[in-house]
Design a protein around this motif. Structure first.
Motif, PDB file in Angstrom:
ATOM      1  N   PHE A 318     -18.882  96.665  44.427  1.00  0.00           N
ATOM      2  CA  PHE A 318     -17.574  96.405  43.840  1.00  0.00           C
ATOM      3  C   PHE A 318     -16.510  97.135  44.656  1.00  0.00           C
ATOM      4  CE2 PHE A 318     -20.742  96.059  40.545  1.00  0.00           C
ATOM      5  CZ  PHE A 318     -20.387  94.902  39.870  1.00  0.00           C
ATOM      6  N   ASP A 319     -15.336  96.511  44.719  1.00  0.00           N
ATOM      7  CA  ASP A 319     -14.248  97.058  45.517  1.00  0.00           C
ATOM      8  C   ASP A 319     -12.950  96.958  44.719  1.00  0.00           C
ATOM      9  OD1 ASP A 319     -13.376  97.883  48.405  1.00  0.00           O
ATOM     10  OD2 ASP A 319     -11.937  96.374  47.756  1.00  0.00           O
ATOM     11  N   THR A 320     -12.071  97.954  44.873  1.00  0.00           N
ATOM     12  CA  THR A 320     -10.787  97.940  44.182  1.00  0.00           C
ATOM     13  C   THR A 320      -9.651  98.156  45.165  1.00  0.00           C
ATOM     14  OG1 THR A 320     -10.985 100.311  43.746  1.00  0.00           O
ATOM     15  CG2 THR A 320     -11.686  98.815  41.993  1.00  0.00           C
ATOM     16  N   GLU A 321      -8.485  97.675  44.796  1.00  0.00           N
ATOM     17  CA  GLU A 321      -7.278  97.943  45.580  1.00  0.00           C
ATOM     18  C   GLU A 321      -6.816  99.372  45.325  1.00  0.00           C
ATOM     19  OE1 GLU A 321      -5.619  95.971  47.741  1.00  0.00           O
ATOM     20  OE2 GLU A 321      -7.233  94.488  47.518  1.00  0.00           O
ATOM     21  N   LEU A 322      -6.124  99.947  46.293  1.00  0.00           N
ATOM     22  CA  LEU A 322      -5.522 101.253  46.067  1.00  0.00           C
ATOM     23  C   LEU A 322      -4.461 101.135  44.974  1.00  0.00           C
ATOM     24  CD1 LEU A 322      -4.965 102.557  49.708  1.00  0.00           C
ATOM     25  CD2 LEU A 322      -6.732 103.284  48.093  1.00  0.00           C
ATOM     26  N   PRO A 323      -4.348 102.120  44.087  1.00  0.00           N
ATOM     27  CA  PRO A 323      -3.290 102.088  43.067  1.00  0.00           C
ATOM     28  C   PRO A 323      -1.909 102.047  43.714  1.00  0.00           C
ATOM     29  CG  PRO A 323      -4.894 103.812  42.593  1.00  0.00           C
ATOM     30  CD  PRO A 323      -5.191 103.313  43.979  1.00  0.00           C
ATOM     31  N   GLN A 324      -0.927 101.588  42.958  1.00  0.00           N
ATOM     32  CA  GLN A 324       0.408 101.393  43.502  1.00  0.00           C
ATOM     33  C   GLN A 324       1.015 102.680  44.037  1.00  0.00           C
ATOM     34  OE1 GLN A 324       1.570  98.114  43.691  1.00  0.00           O
ATOM     35  NE2 GLN A 324       2.931  99.089  45.188  1.00  0.00           N
ATOM     36  N   ASP A 325       0.790 103.811  43.344  1.00  0.00           N
ATOM     37  CA  ASP A 325       1.381 105.062  43.824  1.00  0.00           C
ATOM     38  C   ASP A 325       0.831 105.435  45.199  1.00  0.00           C
ATOM     39  OD1 ASP A 325      -1.187 105.762  42.961  1.00  0.00           O
ATOM     40  OD2 ASP A 325      -0.547 107.520  41.819  1.00  0.00           O
ATOM     41  N   PHE A 326      -0.452 105.191  45.402  1.00  0.00           N
ATOM     42  CA  PHE A 326      -1.099 105.482  46.683  1.00  0.00           C
ATOM     43  C   PHE A 326      -0.547 104.538  47.766  1.00  0.00           C
ATOM     44  CE2 PHE A 326      -5.447 107.420  47.916  1.00  0.00           C
ATOM     45  CZ  PHE A 326      -5.020 107.652  49.217  1.00  0.00           C
ATOM     46  N   GLN A 327      -0.448 103.257  47.455  1.00  0.00           N
ATOM     47  CA  GLN A 327       0.079 102.285  48.420  1.00  0.00           C
ATOM     48  C   GLN A 327       1.512 102.616  48.819  1.00  0.00           C
ATOM     49  OE1 GLN A 327      -0.600  98.057  47.772  1.00  0.00           O
ATOM     50  NE2 GLN A 327      -2.197  98.501  46.263  1.00  0.00           N
ATOM     51  N   ASP A 328       2.310 102.989  47.819  1.00  0.00           N
ATOM     52  CA  ASP A 328       3.724 103.302  48.096  1.00  0.00           C
ATOM     53  C   ASP A 328       3.844 104.513  49.010  1.00  0.00           C
ATOM     54  OD1 ASP A 328       4.430 101.190  46.504  1.00  0.00           O
ATOM     55  OD2 ASP A 328       4.969 102.411  44.757  1.00  0.00           O
ATOM     56  N   CYS A 329       3.008 105.515  48.801  1.00  0.00           N
ATOM     57  CA  CYS A 329       3.040 106.711  49.643  1.00  0.00           C
ATOM     58  C   CYS A 329       2.643 106.369  51.082  1.00  0.00           C
ATOM     59  CB  CYS A 329       2.107 107.772  49.064  1.00  0.00           C
ATOM     60  SG  CYS A 329       2.138 109.353  49.951  1.00  0.00           S
ATOM     61  N   ILE A 330       1.617 105.542  51.234  1.00  0.00           N
ATOM     62  CA  ILE A 330       1.180 105.129  52.573  1.00  0.00           C
ATOM     63  C   ILE A 330       2.303 104.385  53.295  1.00  0.00           C
ATOM     64  CG2 ILE A 330      -0.390 103.583  53.826  1.00  0.00           C
ATOM     65  CD1 ILE A 330      -2.518 104.296  51.715  1.00  0.00           C
ATOM     66  N   GLU A 331       2.985 103.497  52.573  1.00  0.00           N
ATOM     67  CA  GLU A 331       4.092 102.755  53.178  1.00  0.00           C
ATOM     68  C   GLU A 331       5.202 103.694  53.646  1.00  0.00           C
ATOM     69  OE1 GLU A 331       4.516  99.637  54.179  1.00  0.00           O
ATOM     70  OE2 GLU A 331       2.398  99.392  53.687  1.00  0.00           O
ATOM     71  N   LYS A 332       5.470 104.734  52.854  1.00  0.00           N
ATOM     72  CA  LYS A 332       6.482 105.714  53.260  1.00  0.00           C
ATOM     73  C   LYS A 332       6.071 106.386  54.569  1.00  0.00           C
ATOM     74  CE  LYS A 332       9.440 107.605  51.010  1.00  0.00           C
ATOM     75  NZ  LYS A 332      10.934 107.540  51.008  1.00  0.00           N
ATOM     76  N   TRP A 333       4.802 106.738  54.688  1.00  0.00           N
ATOM     77  CA  TRP A 333       4.324 107.397  55.897  1.00  0.00           C
ATOM     78  C   TRP A 333       4.327 106.452  57.097  1.00  0.00           C
ATOM     79  CZ3 TRP A 333       3.979 112.105  57.545  1.00  0.00           C
ATOM     80  CH2 TRP A 333       3.872 113.157  56.634  1.00  0.00           C
ATOM     81  N   ARG A 334       4.008 105.183  56.866  1.00  0.00           N
ATOM     82  CA  ARG A 334       4.058 104.206  57.961  1.00  0.00           C
ATOM     83  C   ARG A 334       5.471 104.138  58.535  1.00  0.00           C
ATOM     84  NH1 ARG A 334       0.617 100.260  54.838  1.00  0.00           N
ATOM     85  NH2 ARG A 334      -1.471 100.504  55.709  1.00  0.00           N
TER      86      ARG A 334
END
Length: 347
Positions: A318-334
């Motif tokens: 089973f696989d899950t997407e990263l939670p929104q808070d995690f995704q948003d933080c990654i986008e900030k770092w990108r």
């Protein structure tokens, strides 16, 4: 006999609330100070009162608050009422169920949810939610319904829950035999130089800060732990990595990564809520503060889980997407790494 120790009959109507084995390497330390570091929200005054009332035991004998613990002591806190965690009142808390059949279910746990009751967390846990949504879940070895394994409060991601005794036994054996597959995604401080690697080191409680775990070179201290990692994406001052667990020790990923100099981003308990890499520019500090607000927890997500189905024998993943808070933080770092790192130079 040591005048700080009294023999006592443990057949009195007392209930065990806490039990700790003092690890090898622990220097002599007053038991009130020792327990303060282990029991969340416990004050020294409360511990001293418990000792005065004969509620603290070392090796089945009551002790006073000035007793000094030593390696391999068995410390128990015994009270006249059952632990609150044994009184599970079902609570109507929504669950994100990824998969369910008659034998088991997969839950995607939200960050901030405690998995099972414990000191200071007597309501609102996953166990309370399970008690509401499901009847007669089997008990694990710690008398907690349905739980095969657990993840920390501020870690998000997948958990498998057993619905039958047979499933509980079968799944527990897989985790013990290290045949289950567990992948976590983590954002860590620093540039992880190697594209992949393995961290090995026994994990046990820190000898000074009892709320932390630590890595020990002595093979007689703690339990063996193995974490494999690989780099997913680099952002200069932080790195996004994947971690595969061979073992499942308390705080394993958190303490292993700190051990190699790459503390989890915003992991307050292990110092990741400080700026560990980067510049002294005010603009950078403001950027980090914003990231901490976006992701107000350690950057760790239990992304994938694989095991053999207890009844069908089928390998399930089973696989899950990263939670929104995690995704948003990654986008900030990108965004930051693309626009700022060239100007700031190498770390």
């Amino acid at each position: 006999m040591n005048n700080n120790v009294e023999s006592v009959d443990l057949e009195e109507e007392l209930y065990e609330h806490f039990k700790f084995e003092v690890p090898k390497g622990q220097a002599p330390l007053r038991i009130d100070k020792y327990l303060m570091g282990l029991i969340q929200n416990a004050t020294r005054n409360k511990i001293q009162i418990a000792a005065t009332e004969g509620n603290i035991f070392v090796n089945n004998a009551t002790v006073k608050s000035n007793y000094k613990v030593k390696a391999f002591d068995i410390v128990r806190v015994m009270l006249t009422h059952p632990p609150f965690e044994n009184h599970i009142v079902p609570e109507n808390i929504p669950l994100d169920i990824v998969y369910e059949d008659d034998t088991l279910l997969l839950i995607n746990k939200k960050p901030g949810m405690v998995v099972h009751p414990g000191h200071g967390n007597y309501t609102g846990t996953l166990v309370h939610a399970l008690a509401y949504h499901f009847d007669n879940l089997p008990m694990n070895s710690s008398e907690r319904p349905g739980l095969v394994h657990r993840i920390d409060k501020d870690t998000s991601g997948l958990l498998v829950i057993a619905k039958t005794e047979a499933a509980m036994s079968h799944l527990a054996k897989q985790f013990e035999a290290k045949t289950s597959e567990r992948e976590y995604v983590a954002l860590v401080w620093g540039n992880v130089v190697a594209e992949s690697g393995t961290i090995e080191g026994n994990v046990a409680r820190h000898v000074k800060d009892r709320m932390q775990m630590a890595v020990f070179a002595d093979p007689e201290i703690g339990k063996p732990a193995v974490t494999h990692y690989k780099v997913l994406e680099r952002f200069g001052y932080v790195t996004l990595i994947s971690c595969q667990l061979e073992t499942g020790r308390t705080h394993q990923i958190r303490v292993h990564l700190k051990h190699i100099g790459h503390t989890l981003f915003n992991d307050e308990r292990y110092g990741g809520n400080l700026i560990l890499k980067g510049t002294t520019f005010t603009k950078y500090k403001q950027f980090i503060d914003n990231c901490f607000k976006i992701l107000p927890r350690q950057a760790l997500h239990a992304k994938t889980l694989g095991f053999v189905h207890p009844m069908t024998g089928e390998m399930m993943r089973f696989d899950t997407e990263l939670p929104q808070d995690f995704q948003d933080c990654i986008e900030k770092w990108r965004g930051y790494s693309k626009t700022n790192l060239t100007e700031e130079g190498e770390r």
